[in-house]
Design an enzyme around this catalytic site. Structure first.
Site, short mmCIF file in Angstrom:
data_model
loop_
_atom_site.label_atom_id
_atom_site.label_comp_id
_atom_site.label_asym_id
_atom_site.label_seq_id
_atom_site.Cartn_x
_atom_site.Cartn_y
_atom_site.Cartn_z
N CYS A 47 51.54 -44.41 -35.10
CA CYS A 47 52.65 -45.30 -35.42
C CYS A 47 52.34 -46.69 -34.88
CB CYS A 47 53.94 -44.77 -34.78
SG CYS A 47 55.35 -45.86 -35.01
N CYS A 99 60.13 -43.51 -32.21
CA CYS A 99 60.69 -44.86 -32.07
C CYS A 99 61.70 -45.18 -33.17
CB CYS A 99 59.58 -45.90 -32.06
SG CYS A 99 58.77 -46.17 -33.64
N CYS A 120 54.34 -40.75 -48.61
CA CYS A 120 53.92 -42.03 -49.13
C CYS A 120 54.25 -43.08 -48.06
CB CYS A 120 54.68 -42.30 -50.43
SG CYS A 120 54.19 -43.78 -51.29
FE FE Z 1 56.90 -44.78 -33.68
#
Ligand code: FE
Length: 135
Positions: A47, A99, A120
């Site tokens: 991320c 998060c 996606c």
């Molecule tokens: Fe995150």
């Protein structure tokens, strides 16, 4: 899992403008523009907001959609699925469970032999950490 809570001001300061728009404001990057659309390099996709391990190169496939596409998340529960009714459509939104960052959407038109799902995902919501994966 410890969730990350930051103010919008903190996120805006930490993230690049395109990352902020996607992760915090549910924007979608234009197709075929992201840096990982055609990437075949082995590694782990984290991320861009919190570095949680979200996807693995082993699950990446060429969907032709213009966005990096995966058949599954790296680990169960790292990607949270939510119903998204914005833009006059009913879609399934993919969110980083740690998060709360918006990643993209999930569709059920993925490769049948691999479960049929297509995650996606916006390139700019991800950071590729190159290296062999042990999936
Ligand atoms: Fe995150």
């Amino acid at each position: 899992m410890d969730k990350i809570a930051k103010t919008e001001d903190q996120w805006r300061e930490e993230l690049a403008p395109d990352q902020y728009a996607v992760l915090r404001q549910q924007a979608t990057e234009p197709p075929f523009t992201g840096r990982y659309v055609d990437t075949k390099e082995p590694g782990v996709y984290r991320c861009a907001g919190c570095q949680a391990e979200l996807f693995r190169s082993d699950d990446k496939f060429d969907s032709g959609s213009g966005w990096p596409s995966f058949t599954d998340a790296a680990v169960a529960d790292v990607v949270e699925l939510r119903t998204d009714t914005s833009h006059g459509m009913v879609r399934t939104e993919a969110v980083c469970a740690k998060c709360g960052g918006h990643l993209g959407h999930v569709f059920d038109d993925g490769p049948r032999d691999k479960g049929g799902m297509r995650y996606c995902i916006n390139s700019c919501a991800l950071t590729l950490e190159s290296g062999e994966t042990s999936a």
